[in-house]
Scaffold this active site. Structure first.
Site, short mmCIF file in Angstrom:
data_model
loop_
_atom_site.label_atom_id
_atom_site.label_comp_id
_atom_site.label_asym_id
_atom_site.label_seq_id
_atom_site.Cartn_x
_atom_site.Cartn_y
_atom_site.Cartn_z
N ASP A 160 10.28 26.10 20.31
CA ASP A 160 8.97 25.47 20.49
C ASP A 160 9.07 23.98 20.87
O ASP A 160 10.17 23.45 21.03
CB ASP A 160 8.16 25.67 19.20
CG ASP A 160 6.71 26.00 19.46
OD1 ASP A 160 6.19 25.59 20.51
OD2 ASP A 160 6.09 26.66 18.60
N ASP A 239 -1.48 28.86 23.63
CA ASP A 239 -1.43 30.13 22.89
C ASP A 239 -2.56 31.09 23.26
O ASP A 239 -3.72 30.69 23.41
CB ASP A 239 -1.54 29.86 21.38
CG ASP A 239 -0.31 29.15 20.86
OD1 ASP A 239 0.51 28.65 21.65
OD2 ASP A 239 -0.18 29.09 19.62
C1 GAL Z 1 3.05 27.42 18.85
C2 GAL Z 1 3.49 28.61 19.67
C3 GAL Z 1 3.03 29.86 18.95
C4 GAL Z 1 3.65 29.89 17.57
C5 GAL Z 1 3.31 28.61 16.80
C6 GAL Z 1 4.07 28.54 15.49
O1 GAL Z 1 3.45 26.26 19.48
O2 GAL Z 1 2.94 28.52 20.95
O3 GAL Z 1 3.36 31.00 19.69
O4 GAL Z 1 5.04 30.04 17.69
O5 GAL Z 1 3.64 27.47 17.56
O6 GAL Z 1 3.80 27.37 14.78
#
Ligand code: GAL
Length: 424
Positions: A160, A239
């Site tokens: 991430d 997301d």
């Molecule tokens: C976001 C990501 C999500 C999930 C989340 C977890 O940045 O896009 O899919 O992994 O973090 O905190």
């Protein structure tokens, strides 16, 4: 702490960070494992339904049990992926500390369990100091983390982009392309998103284990243009949320299914996909929220047209037979997993109905009619195929077969699709 001491410590940290990144970027030796993910990865991930609080060892074992017995494994689902919140701190030697309240047996034992079911284990970390859920990130611990994952038997890493200790270089050629960045943006200036991903790419290249590398930076600085050389897939958008068209309020971090589809088209993302390098329009919401049957079918069909990773994001323990049937439709999965590795693209639009085309192996095509509006009936002469040949068009959701040498009238449900595989 006295101001002077604070400034000293802060400067030392910043210099350390700059050295860390620049030593890995100037002479980065990226040894990408090019034999992995030759078709888009398939499996399950914990985030879309369980977020942080719901993730634990028993849940992951339950999912592995279910996937290996309900037909999903046979359909191609192989990865069982933990998302954020399995990690809680670091030991003094730098090794990552597992949250033992959630994972009392540890990740190695869990990987062994998942492997014993003929499946693979995925894990999650972050290029910054902390993950998006504020758990420890891998920044400056890339080597030890990659080594630890390899020792545990991890097969997949989602990586991430939250809480970075540096700012992004936003010169015109590196301009920001995602609507919003959830990142700290403090500290040394001028690192590109690509540079920020290099240390982990390099670390994974060094370990003696096949680990699929999934870049998750929400499309910042067009990863489709640079992530293919260092990873196997890269997120293209913020997301996903389980909404077909949009939300009653405008969210910056979230996108609906149609917003993702439209972005995929507008950015011509199909040009960048190939075996071992996939655009990732985020995990599946099939079976989540209030998506209707037709919306679930459209979502799954379009993700297959986009050669997307198929990572189920629902609670497999409580899924309806209808949802399982959608997720295991072999003909649709074959469109996604086709070995030619080409991503589909939009070729035409009739009365608001989008027509998408995906080249398949054996000189075949997949054609998807996607209807973002109310129920429609359209007539097509199939001219968008730009071929003098006649194809047999087989509907993969219903028992219908058409021929492309004459005009066809096609009915498409509200928020639905008709998906055909065309062969000579
Ligand atoms: C976001 C990501 C999500 C999930 C989340 C977890 O940045 O896009 O899919 O992994 O973090 O905190």
């Amino acid at each position: 702490m006295k101001t002077f001491e604070y400034i000293l410590i802060k400067s030392a940290c910043i210099i350390g960070l700059m050295l860390h990144i620049s030593s890995s970027t100037l002479d980065a030796q990226i040894n990408k494992k090019t034999h992995l993910a030759l078709t888009p990865p398939m499996g399950w991930n914990s985030w879309n339904t369980f977020r942080c609080d719901g993730l634990n060892e028993q849940l992951v074992k339950d999912m592995a049990d279910i996937i290996s017995t309900n037909g999903m494994k046979e359909a191609g689902y192989v990865f069982v992926n933990l998302d954020d919140c399995w990690q809680i701190g670091r030991y003094p030697d730098g090794r990552i500390m597992i949250d033992s309240a959630r994972f009392p047996s540890g990740i190695k034992a869990l990987a062994d369990y998942v492997h014993s079911k003929g499946l693979k284990l995925g894990i999650y970390s972050d290029a910054g100091l902390m993950t998006c859920a504020k758990k420890p990130g891998s920044f400056s611990y890339e080597d030890i983390d990659a080594q630890t994952y390899a020792e545990w038997g991890v097969d997949y890493l989602k990586y991430d982009f939250c809480n970075l200790p540096m700012t992004l270089n936003q010169s015109p050629e590196n301009k920001e392309t995602a609507p919003v960045i959830r990142t700290a943006m403090k500290g040394p200036p001028n690192y590109t998103a690509q540079q920020i991903y290099l240390p982990m790419a390099e670390a994974l290249g060094k370990v003696d284990r096949d680990i699929v590398f999934s870049v998750c930076n929400w499309g910042v600085q067009e990863p489709w243009k640079w992530a293919g050389d260092i990873s196997h897939l890269w997120r293209t958008t913020p997301d996903i949320r389980p909404y077909f068209k949009g939300f009653s309020v405008k969210y910056l971090y979230f996108m609906s299914i149609m917003e993702i589809v439209n972005r995929t088209h507008n950015d011509s993302l199909h040009l960048y996909a190939a075996p071992g390098r996939w655009n990732d329009p985020d995990m599946l919401e099939v079976g989540n929220g209030k998506l209707t049957y037709d919306e679930n079918v459209a979502h799954f069909s379009m993700w297959s047209m986009m050669a997307a990773p198929l990572l189920a994001g629902n609670d497999l323990r409580n899924m309806s037979p209808e949802v399982l049937k959608i997720l295991t439709n072999k003909a649709v999965i074959a469109v996604d997993q086709d070995t030619l590795g080409k991503q589909g693209y939009k070729v035409s639009e009739i009365d608001g109905v989008q027509i998408w085309l995906k080249p398949l192996s054996g000189s075949r095509w997949a054609v998807c009619f996607l209807n973002p509006k109310g129920k429609k009936s359209i007539t097509t002469d199939w001219q968008f195929l730009k071929s003098a040949e006649t194809f047999q068009a087989k509907d993969v959701w219903q028992d219908v077969e058409l021929k492309t040498n004459a005009a066809s009238t096609i009915e498409i449900p509200k928020h639905g699709v008709r998906l055909f595989v065309l062969e000579r």
